[in-house]
Design an enzyme around this catalytic site. Structure first.
Site, mmCIF file in Angstrom:
data_model
loop_
_atom_site.group_PDB
_atom_site.id
_atom_site.type_symbol
_atom_site.label_atom_id
_atom_site.label_comp_id
_atom_site.label_asym_id
_atom_site.label_seq_id
_atom_site.Cartn_x
_atom_site.Cartn_y
_atom_site.Cartn_z
ATOM 1 C CG ASP A 176 -1.762 -1.201 1.236
ATOM 2 O OD1 ASP A 176 -1.549 -2.178 0.508
ATOM 3 O OD2 ASP A 176 -2.644 -1.365 2.245
ATOM 4 C CD GLU A 402 0.679 -6.285 9.125
ATOM 5 O OE1 GLU A 402 0.535 -5.703 10.101
ATOM 6 O OE2 GLU A 402 -0.169 -6.057 8.143
#
Ligand code: 9WN
Length: 435
Positions: A176, A402
């Site tokens: 992103d 993550e």
């Protein structure tokens, strides 16, 4: 002997399987129970790759559930929403209202897409247990949907007719806030009509997530796309980028469709031809002085001159003419040669690299998993094995984070992240990296 070597395959398998079970909803796996409470497109494909080793039926269902939310035009949505959790992530269904749009499925979804790694994953799931897959008619069911998905990319996303698909929003790249999108995003207004909430900040520190201005621009772009009916016919997309990672996954997935076609007695040649066309088209994105592929900015007509991990992912492609250069870059001072344990998301020497901030420097497990596959493809076994070993060790030691700081291994973002568990499990099993 270091910590990683003390991990047995069974230990990795049971820790990863337990997390994947916890994040399983009955029809799909959420990426992370708090931060990402819905089904995400490319996450599900990575998750299925791990699930095939412990729950082959769930691996198939994971992909089938996602594909059941396919739009009439073939797009596979970025997110399939769980309406019970609509306030827990933004933007939710209340933003997209997809069911009011023509061609959208009954299930509420985002109007955007994510990288096309699904056919690659489906083939790996099939190959894990071909007899079981044949008994369930898995490929018969998913193949036509995957063909329609790739057909959407070819028909609606090849904006300049060069054979590459463009993403129309940073979220579509899966990376992103990559530095690749900075310039294009800076030209996007930061004045959406939607009043933005940030439920994500309850689950990850603000310093590790995209900032307020970026979010405002993300929402403005998403709003514009939604208000044009997510129709793709509008030639004036303010943001249209050909990402080397997205397109390499498209090509590798076409090769997977070719293998499926052969298994199903259909013609594999169109898939092989398209894979070859995408691979050839990527050449125009290659940056010889950086030794990586950049992203082509369709609006500005220029290739972004930055070395990110996205530009190394084409290594997954067989016969890639730039493979040797990519391996040299990967070993070089901007990436592993700069003292990194895992391949960072961005050249460590870049003045704006930040090893803790989301897609602007940290090492991601999915990217490293793809590079392991690419290194094997190009006969770089020892380097592949050493990355695989780090993936497994860091993933298990830190509770499936993550992402991690590539230099120290320090965990960042959320924990109990599904694709980290799935891909560590996959490498532990397939590479035998955890003796
Ligand atoms: C937006 C779910 C997703 C991943 C993306 C990752 C992150 C979402 C967000 O989480 O993106 O799609 O809110 O930040 O960037 O790759 O699919 O895990």
């Amino acid at each position: 002997m270091n910590d990683d070597e003390r991990l047995g395959v069974e230990e990795v398998r049971s820790a990863a399987a337990a997390l994947l079970e916890e994040n399983w909803t009955g029809s799909h796996t959420v990426p992370a129970a708090g931060l990402y409470p819905h089904q995400w497109s490319w996450d599900s494909a990575f998750i299925a790759v791990g699930l095939r080793h412990v729950a082959p039926e769930r691996a198939q269902l994971e992909l089938e559930t996602l594909l059941a939310a396919q739009w009439a035009d073939g797009r596979v949505p970025q997110i399939v929403y769980d309406l019970d959790r609509d306030d827990d992530y933004a933007p939710g269904d209340s933003f997209w209202r997809s069911r009011t749009l023509p061609g959208a499925p009954d299930r509420p979804t985002s109007g955007l897409v994510q990288p096309p790694n699904h056919a690659w994953a489906a083939l790996l799931v099939h190959l894990a247990d071909p007899d079981f897959s044949r008994r369930r008619g898995f490929l018969q069911r998913v193949y036509p949907r995957l063909v329609a998905w790739h057909g959407y990319l070819a028909a609606r996303r090849d904006h300049r007719g060069a054979g590459l698909a463009a993403v129309v929003h940073p979220w579509e790249s899966g990376t992103d806030n990559s530095p690749l999108w900075d310039e294009a995003l800076a030209a996007v207004p930061d004045t959406p009509a939607w009043s933005i909430t940030r439920p994500d900040l309850a689950h990850a520190p603000a310093a590790e997530r995209p900032g307020t201005k970026e979010y405002a621009r993300y929402f403005w772009l998403a709003e514009r796309y939604r208000d044009h009916g997510c129709a793709d016919g509008d030639a004036d997309h303010p943001f249209a980028m050909e990402d080397p990672c997205f397109n390499a996954l498209w090509a590798v997935s076409e090769l997977a469709l070719a293998e499926m076609a052969t298994e199903l007695g259909r013609d594999d040649v169109p898939h092989r031809d398209r894979a070859a066309r995408i691979t050839a088209a990527l050449e125009a994105l290659y940056l010889p002085d950086l030794g990586v592929y950049g992203a082509h900015d369709v609006v500005r007509g220029a290739v972004v001159h930055k070395a990110t991990v996205n530009g190394l992912v084409p290594l997954v492609l067989p016969g890639l003419p730039r493979a040797a250069e990519l391996v040299a870059t990967l070993r070089g001072p901007g990436f592993l040669g700069g003292g990194a344990l895992l391949v960072p998301g961005y050249d460590l020497r870049a003045p704006d690299a930040d090893t803790a901030l989301y897609w602007r420097g940290p090492a991601w497990f999915n990217m490293n998993w793809m590079l392991v596959a690419g290194l094997h493809e190009h006969l770089e076994g020892p380097l592949a094995d050493s990355i695989a070993r780090q993936v497994v060790g860091l993933a298990v030691r830190h509770g499936f984070p993550e992402y991690v700081d590539p230099l120290t291994g320090e965990p960042h973002g959320t924990r109990d992240f599904s694709w980290t568990a799935a891909l560590a499990l996959d490498l532990a099993v397939t590479e035998g990296t955890a003796p």
